[in-house]
Write a protein that holds these residues in place. Structure first.
Motif, PDB file in Angstrom:
ATOM      1  N   ASN A   1       0.835  -1.155   0.154  1.00  0.00           N
ATOM      2  CA  ASN A   1       0.076  -0.015  -0.235  1.00  0.00           C
ATOM      3  C   ASN A   1       0.827   1.302  -0.026  1.00  0.00           C
ATOM      4  O   ASN A   1       0.664   2.100   0.521  1.00  0.00           O
ATOM      5  CB  ASN A   1      -0.837  -0.045   1.304  1.00  0.00           C
ATOM      6  N   GLY A   2       1.808   1.261  -0.631  1.00  0.00           N
ATOM      7  CA  GLY A   2       2.652   2.507  -0.857  1.00  0.00           C
ATOM      8  C   GLY A   2       2.348   3.221  -2.199  1.00  0.00           C
ATOM      9  O   GLY A   2       1.404   3.036  -2.927  1.00  0.00           O
ATOM     10  N   SER A   3       3.065   4.522  -2.168  1.00  0.00           N
ATOM     11  CA  SER A   3       2.851   5.370  -3.225  1.00  0.00           C
ATOM     12  C   SER A   3       4.051   5.470  -4.185  1.00  0.00           C
ATOM     13  O   SER A   3       5.040   5.506  -3.571  1.00  0.00           O
ATOM     14  CB  SER A   3       2.444   6.667  -2.720  1.00  0.00           C
ATOM     15  N   PHE A   4       3.842   5.429  -5.478  1.00  0.00           N
ATOM     16  CA  PHE A   4       5.076   5.426  -6.596  1.00  0.00           C
ATOM     17  C   PHE A   4       5.459   6.652  -6.542  1.00  0.00           C
ATOM     18  O   PHE A   4       6.590   6.884  -7.265  1.00  0.00           O
ATOM     19  CB  PHE A   4       4.413   4.656  -7.542  1.00  0.00           C
ATOM     20  N   SER A   5       4.793   7.845  -6.093  1.00  0.00           N
ATOM     21  CA  SER A   5       5.163   8.999  -6.023  1.00  0.00           C
ATOM     22  C   SER A   5       5.034  10.010  -4.893  1.00  0.00           C
ATOM     23  O   SER A   5       3.747  10.351  -4.692  1.00  0.00           O
ATOM     24  CB  SER A   5       4.764   9.887  -7.411  1.00  0.00           C
TER      25      SER A   5
ATOM     26  N   PHE B   1       1.223  14.278 -16.309  1.00  0.00           N
ATOM     27  CA  PHE B   1       0.552  14.212 -15.208  1.00  0.00           C
ATOM     28  C   PHE B   1      -0.685  12.954 -15.386  1.00  0.00           C
ATOM     29  O   PHE B   1      -0.840  11.988 -14.617  1.00  0.00           O
ATOM     30  CB  PHE B   1      -0.273  15.407 -14.784  1.00  0.00           C
ATOM     31  N   ILE B   2      -1.243  13.072 -16.653  1.00  0.00           N
ATOM     32  CA  ILE B   2      -2.692  12.239 -16.782  1.00  0.00           C
ATOM     33  C   ILE B   2      -2.136  11.280 -18.020  1.00  0.00           C
ATOM     34  O   ILE B   2      -2.312  11.626 -19.074  1.00  0.00           O
ATOM     35  CB  ILE B   2      -3.784  12.779 -17.160  1.00  0.00           C
TER      36      ILE B   2
ATOM     37  N   SER C   1     -18.639   2.790  -9.151  1.00  0.00           N
ATOM     38  CA  SER C   1     -17.383   2.378  -8.909  1.00  0.00           C
ATOM     39  C   SER C   1     -16.714   2.796  -7.729  1.00  0.00           C
ATOM     40  O   SER C   1     -17.195   3.774  -6.993  1.00  0.00           O
ATOM     41  CB  SER C   1     -16.496   3.094 -10.172  1.00  0.00           C
ATOM     42  N   ILE C   2     -15.896   1.974  -7.125  1.00  0.00           N
ATOM     43  CA  ILE C   2     -15.148   2.146  -5.913  1.00  0.00           C
ATOM     44  C   ILE C   2     -13.917   2.897  -5.903  1.00  0.00           C
ATOM     45  O   ILE C   2     -13.177   2.407  -6.944  1.00  0.00           O
ATOM     46  CB  ILE C   2     -15.147   0.975  -5.153  1.00  0.00           C
ATOM     47  N   ILE C   3     -13.701   4.005  -5.398  1.00  0.00           N
ATOM     48  CA  ILE C   3     -12.140   4.214  -5.208  1.00  0.00           C
ATOM     49  C   ILE C   3     -11.512   4.083  -3.801  1.00  0.00           C
ATOM     50  O   ILE C   3     -12.316   4.308  -2.822  1.00  0.00           O
ATOM     51  CB  ILE C   3     -11.939   5.821  -5.614  1.00  0.00           C
TER      52      ILE C   3
ATOM     53  N   ALA D   1     -11.846   9.043 -12.853  1.00  0.00           N
ATOM     54  CA  ALA D   1     -12.433  10.402 -12.202  1.00  0.00           C
ATOM     55  C   ALA D   1     -11.642  11.722 -12.516  1.00  0.00           C
ATOM     56  O   ALA D   1     -11.932  12.591 -12.973  1.00  0.00           O
ATOM     57  CB  ALA D   1     -12.207  10.114 -10.858  1.00  0.00           C
ATOM     58  N   MET D   2      -9.992  11.443 -12.574  1.00  0.00           N
ATOM     59  CA  MET D   2      -9.274  12.555 -13.090  1.00  0.00           C
ATOM     60  C   MET D   2      -9.596  12.887 -14.233  1.00  0.00           C
ATOM     61  O   MET D   2      -9.568  13.995 -14.568  1.00  0.00           O
ATOM     62  CB  MET D   2      -7.834  12.005 -12.889  1.00  0.00           C
TER      63      MET D   2
ATOM     64  N   LYS E   1      -1.974   3.312 -10.871  1.00  0.00           N
ATOM     65  CA  LYS E   1      -3.118   4.028 -10.300  1.00  0.00           C
ATOM     66  C   LYS E   1      -4.452   3.368 -10.658  1.00  0.00           C
ATOM     67  O   LYS E   1      -4.713   2.876 -11.530  1.00  0.00           O
ATOM     68  CB  LYS E   1      -3.051   5.401 -10.850  1.00  0.00           C
ATOM     69  N   GLU E   2      -5.223   3.230  -9.448  1.00  0.00           N
ATOM     70  CA  GLU E   2      -6.587   2.584  -9.628  1.00  0.00           C
ATOM     71  C   GLU E   2      -7.272   3.067 -10.656  1.00  0.00           C
ATOM     72  O   GLU E   2      -7.708   4.281 -11.002  1.00  0.00           O
ATOM     73  CB  GLU E   2      -7.230   3.005  -8.281  1.00  0.00           C
TER      74      GLU E   2
ATOM     75  N   ILE F   1       4.235  13.782 -10.893  1.00  0.00           N
ATOM     76  CA  ILE F   1       4.253  12.770 -12.112  1.00  0.00           C
ATOM     77  C   ILE F   1       5.156  13.340 -13.352  1.00  0.00           C
ATOM     78  O   ILE F   1       5.712  12.548 -13.952  1.00  0.00           O
ATOM     79  CB  ILE F   1       2.857  12.187 -12.408  1.00  0.00           C
TER      80      ILE F   1
ATOM     81  N   TYR G   1      -4.792  13.962  -8.961  1.00  0.00           N
ATOM     82  CA  TYR G   1      -5.725  15.137  -8.443  1.00  0.00           C
ATOM     83  C   TYR G   1      -5.962  14.618  -6.960  1.00  0.00           C
ATOM     84  O   TYR G   1      -6.083  13.407  -6.499  1.00  0.00           O
ATOM     85  CB  TYR G   1      -6.830  15.367  -9.035  1.00  0.00           C
TER      86      TYR G   1
ATOM     87  N   LEU H   1     -18.845  14.304 -12.863  1.00  0.00           N
ATOM     88  CA  LEU H   1     -18.899  13.175 -12.184  1.00  0.00           C
ATOM     89  C   LEU H   1     -20.095  12.531 -11.862  1.00  0.00           C
ATOM     90  O   LEU H   1     -20.244  11.403 -11.490  1.00  0.00           O
ATOM     91  CB  LEU H   1     -18.094  13.437 -10.983  1.00  0.00           C
TER      92      LEU H   1
ATOM     93  N   LEU I   1      -8.476  13.859  -4.989  1.00  0.00           N
ATOM     94  CA  LEU I   1      -9.718  13.289  -5.046  1.00  0.00           C
ATOM     95  C   LEU I   1     -10.268  13.430  -3.408  1.00  0.00           C
ATOM     96  O   LEU I   1     -11.474  13.425  -3.352  1.00  0.00           O
ATOM     97  CB  LEU I   1     -10.040  11.889  -5.466  1.00  0.00           C
TER      98      LEU I   1
ATOM     99  N   LEU J   1      -1.016   7.619   3.738  1.00  0.00           N
ATOM    100  CA  LEU J   1       0.247   7.853   3.607  1.00  0.00           C
ATOM    101  C   LEU J   1       0.304   9.648   4.039  1.00  0.00           C
ATOM    102  O   LEU J   1      -0.635  10.134   3.562  1.00  0.00           O
ATOM    103  CB  LEU J   1       0.571   7.801   2.166  1.00  0.00           C
TER     104      LEU J   1
ATOM    105  N   ASP K   1       1.646  11.746  -0.727  1.00  0.00           N
ATOM    106  CA  ASP K   1       1.483  10.829  -1.725  1.00  0.00           C
ATOM    107  C   ASP K   1       1.057  11.855  -3.151  1.00  0.00           C
ATOM    108  O   ASP K   1      -0.073  12.662  -3.063  1.00  0.00           O
ATOM    109  CB  ASP K   1      -0.088  10.014  -1.426  1.00  0.00           C
TER     110      ASP K   1
ATOM    111  N   MET L   1       2.069   5.743 -13.488  1.00  0.00           N
ATOM    112  CA  MET L   1       0.695   6.172 -13.138  1.00  0.00           C
ATOM    113  C   MET L   1      -0.286   5.141 -13.939  1.00  0.00           C
ATOM    114  O   MET L   1      -1.173   4.665 -13.248  1.00  0.00           O
ATOM    115  CB  MET L   1       0.663   7.554 -13.746  1.00  0.00           C
TER     116      MET L   1
ATOM    117  N   THR M   1       0.238  11.342  -6.413  1.00  0.00           N
ATOM    118  CA  THR M   1      -0.186  10.562  -7.544  1.00  0.00           C
ATOM    119  C   THR M   1      -1.675  11.008  -8.086  1.00  0.00           C
ATOM    120  O   THR M   1      -2.426   9.946  -8.063  1.00  0.00           O
ATOM    121  CB  THR M   1      -0.001   9.086  -7.312  1.00  0.00           C
TER     122      THR M   1
ATOM    123  N   SER N   1     -10.614   3.472 -11.616  1.00  0.00           N
ATOM    124  CA  SER N   1     -11.531   4.367 -11.305  1.00  0.00           C
ATOM    125  C   SER N   1     -11.091   5.582 -10.712  1.00  0.00           C
ATOM    126  O   SER N   1     -11.630   6.614 -11.103  1.00  0.00           O
ATOM    127  CB  SER N   1     -12.325   3.524  -9.964  1.00  0.00           C
ATOM    128  N   GLN N   2      -9.721   5.889 -10.000  1.00  0.00           N
ATOM    129  CA  GLN N   2      -9.460   7.031  -9.788  1.00  0.00           C
ATOM    130  C   GLN N   2      -9.039   7.739 -10.894  1.00  0.00           C
ATOM    131  O   GLN N   2      -8.934   9.030 -11.254  1.00  0.00           O
ATOM    132  CB  GLN N   2      -8.257   7.188  -8.890  1.00  0.00           C
TER     133      GLN N   2
END
Lengths: 484, 484
Positions: A434-438, A481-482, B184-186, A462-463, A455-456, A443, B199, B470, B201, B192, B195, A451, B197, A458-459
């Motif tokens: 459950n770590g973060s890559f940045s 970034f995206i 959908s689930i985020i 949303a982005m 990155k999930e 990014i 926007y 959204l 949210l 942390l 983080d 990324m 990575t 669903s997230q």
């Protein structure tokens, strides 16, 4: 305008000149534009259409409105000290570089409310000095502070060594002014500690790397100036004990830890090799070395106790004595002079340069829950050695932020090492824990692939919806970034 | 299903029953559904289609997906202690009330990282107690904590008395899990501290009052338990001196102020009238009364000094002595026992009930920069008296948050007073002084008109674009938060 330029771009630039005057519009291939075509890393460079240097929010808004009307993409740029290529244009994208360097006014210093309103082009060090003149602390500190500017720090939600005390850039900033992709201005420079009137546009724009708009000014909290500091270096029995040491120091001092940095012996070795005058903080190599600083705002902590030490030092000594009795801390040194303190900081700050001089390397900027950092390091160190790498890891351990760095093990040729396999392995372990890559660099261009992979979905969806809604033409810092 | 229900809604509810079982789907006009049709204020009530009570994030996601497919709107609901009508359905809107009360598990307590993962239906007091058992502090505290739930606190970015020490809900929360409008689930329950990575949210959903999705769980920072506390009541020479007093207490104690509350004599009078056993904290009426509490995490601050007082008390005494010498503080009392401390807190917490018993009143929940609060109060008090009102003002002064309250002046009939003119005047002064018209309660239904009037159009536009992106069907808590 050069003959080769198409009419649309020529018209656009003529309009820019009308807004800013000819002296603040420069063609992208101009010799003077060279610094704007790349960033500090030297890895990333582009071929921008032009560079503009507005002086006010209103000028930024007019330029962005022109970009919106002409369909010209924009790369916001400030100190260009970013590490992921977010502040330079892409090859062949004909973006406009919008430099915020001339918006460098400290607009307001509120001593009652302990806050400061700064334009995006203010250099961090100037903000620090202005606060310090008023016996206050500007909360952001990192290596590049002599050239990094507020705008870039906000856009990347930049971290640093003292996030452990003052929080992230998002937490330190209590208001922004920004220009949205259609050229409209939002003025949320309130500086209010509580404000529940709508979606959190401030935090949406912070860390968005210019993809949703351009932050032109911001209000930052200021903190009380420490009256006493204690700085030192510890050798721990095990990395798994680090949270206990951190929490013990925090509790004894009332949350005064300003830096809690992982510096194992392998990192010290690299520094001593690059800078032979470096004095090793401890005689025996510390497999789990910790550089720490505690800073108390309390005047009574600066007063000397019975032994002549300050009260703060007594508190730190008492904490370390307990931890040594429990064999959690194996060895410790405490700076006995300002010079010793500076030496420790110099050592810490020279790690990046030392690793670079040491040879080719790959830097990870990751964060993890404190409780599992030792698991990550243990698993990684074994696997990376197997693959032929020598890990050199440092980091802001107090925030769970590691700069786990891969270099070639002795006798290995970097170019023959399986870097992609190593990265894949690292990101797999990171995701599992459950770590973060940045954690603190962002990014930009360089982490787009990670990324997309980690990155999930669903997230990411949303982005993309938010980006599409606010910037339907995809003009704001495209290709960063995206992931597409 | 009743005969009167149309086929779409009947089919929808049948599908809900398939997901949750019949015992957790209740028709909106069911007698047992009465508590779900209104909130604590009693002002707001609705006619929901039905009430569903999912037990897991997966069940929430399935229900939201059904709503998305059938075009049924959703009102997320937890403790229903909100003050702006955000958690009840509108009359005739046939929304589904999605109650999170059964999602009441404390999923994780991370003692190393000092954080706690809670489901949205956990009652605040249960979170506080779980933290306290581990000698840690859960950061959110406010009057309704015995029934308010995590989900509602997050959705309104709820404030309270100790934001001055632990920060807002946004600042205390370091990760969320949520269901977006498409079902959908985020999962961003990282916990942390750093983080970067994507926007933000998390902060977009916090304070969005359920209009962008449903937060199902969250990670909160925990703080060290105070080892010593000093609580008291001050009479200041002038409200303009309050920032100096606050900053002096913060600096002397290393930022340990936990509450700094404005309680002028007029508020004390109202409390003493409603609760005649209340002991006045000071003999002489304090025009600028301040109730404060300082809590230090440091063990050494709990140790008795030469006079038998704790070190923390000595620090507070020394601070107040200086401020009294400068005639900034006119009079002071310090609680000498836990009972005296409780009495002061009881007095503070009884103000809302006292004002309500006192007669009709209109509450403002506003915030201002600390430096201009005295300007606001001075200007308002004069004008409100002219209009026939008696202002009764209290508030979390340390955060710049005032509950400026209008009641009828002696001999005046509330129904004949020009309330709309008074509100218009208040909002004009507030806007001029860069204040916020909603500091900690949110928008809900009751502040939609003010939102439309005072929120910057460019910010409202950006909010609408995000909402539309959204939640294109406008199914999430429609009719709240965003003025049409």
């Amino acid at each position: 305008m050069p003959d080769t330029m198409d009419q649309k771009h020529a018209d656009f630039l003529n309009d820019c000149v009308k807004v800013l005057g000819a002296s603040h519009v420069m063609l992208g291939d101009d010799e003077l534009a060279a610094p704007y075509r790349q960033d500090w890393t030297g890895y990333h460079s582009g071929t921008p259409l032009a560079i503009v240097r507005p002086k006010s929010t209103d000028e930024v808004a007019q330029i962005v409105a022109l970009c919106h009307a002409f369909g010209v993409s924009i790369v916001p740029s400030s100190g260009r000290t970013g590490l992921c290529g977010g502040g330079v244009s892409l090859p062949d994208d004909k973006s406009l570089i919008l430099s915020l360097e001339r918006m460098n006014t400290i607009r307001n210093l509120d001593l009652d409310g302990r806050s400061m309103t700064l334009e995006a082009g203010v250099i961090l060090q100037n903000a620090q000095e202005c606060a310090a003149e008023n016996d206050l602390v500007f909360p952001l500190t990192f290596g590049a502070q002599g050239s990094a500017m507020i705008g870039g720090a906000l856009s990347t939600n930049a971290g640093g060594s003292n996030v452990v005390k003052y929080g992230t850039t998002r937490e330190s900033c209590i208001g922004i002014e920004a220009v949205l992709p259609d050229g409209s201005i939002i003025n949320a420079l309130t500086g209010l500690r509580k404000d529940n009137t709508g979606y959190d546009l401030k935090n949406l724009l912070i860390g968005a790397e210019g993809t949703l708009g351009i932050i032109t000014a911001a209000v930052f909290k200021l903190a009380a100036m420490p009256q006493a500091r204690t700085t030192g270096f510890l050798s721990l029995a095990a990395l798994a004990d680090a949270p206990r040491v951190l929490n013990a120091l925090q509790d004894r001092t009332g949350g005064a830890v300003e830096a809690f940095e992982y510096m194992p012996d392998v990192a010290i070795d690299v520094i001593c090799h690059a800078f032979p005058n470096t004095k090793r903080p401890l005689e025996a190599p510390a497999k789990t070395g910790i550089f720490f600083e505690v800073g108390s705002n309390r005047k009574d902590d600066a007063q000397p106790g019975e032994e002549g030490e300050t009260r703060l030092q007594d508190l730190v000594f008492a904490t370390l004595a307990e931890l040594m009795e429990d064999e959690v801390v194996v060895d410790a040194m405490i700076a006995q002079s300002e010079q010793q303190r500076i030496d420790l900081w110099t050592m810490r700050e020279s790690i990046l340069e030392s690793i670079t001089e040491n040879g080719p390397a790959y830097f990870l900027d990751i964060s993890l829950p404190l409780a599992v950092i030792h698991d990550f390091v243990a698993e990684m160190d074994v696997k990376m050695a197997e693959l032929g790498f020598q890990p050199i890891t440092v980091g802001h351990l107090g925030d769970g932020n590691l700069h786990y760095t891969l270099s070639a093990a002795k006798g290995k040729n970097w170019d023959e090492l399986p870097l992609e396999a190593a990265k894949d392995y690292a990101f797999e372990v990171l995701s599992r824990l459950n770590g973060s890559f940045s954690a603190e660099h962002g990014i930009g261009q360089s982490k787009l692939d990670v990324m997309l992979k980690l990155k999930e979905p669903s997230q990411l969806d949303a982005m993309r919806l938010i980006k599409q809604a606010l910037d339907p033409q995809n003009l704001m810092n495209p290709g960063k970034f995206i992931p597409v």
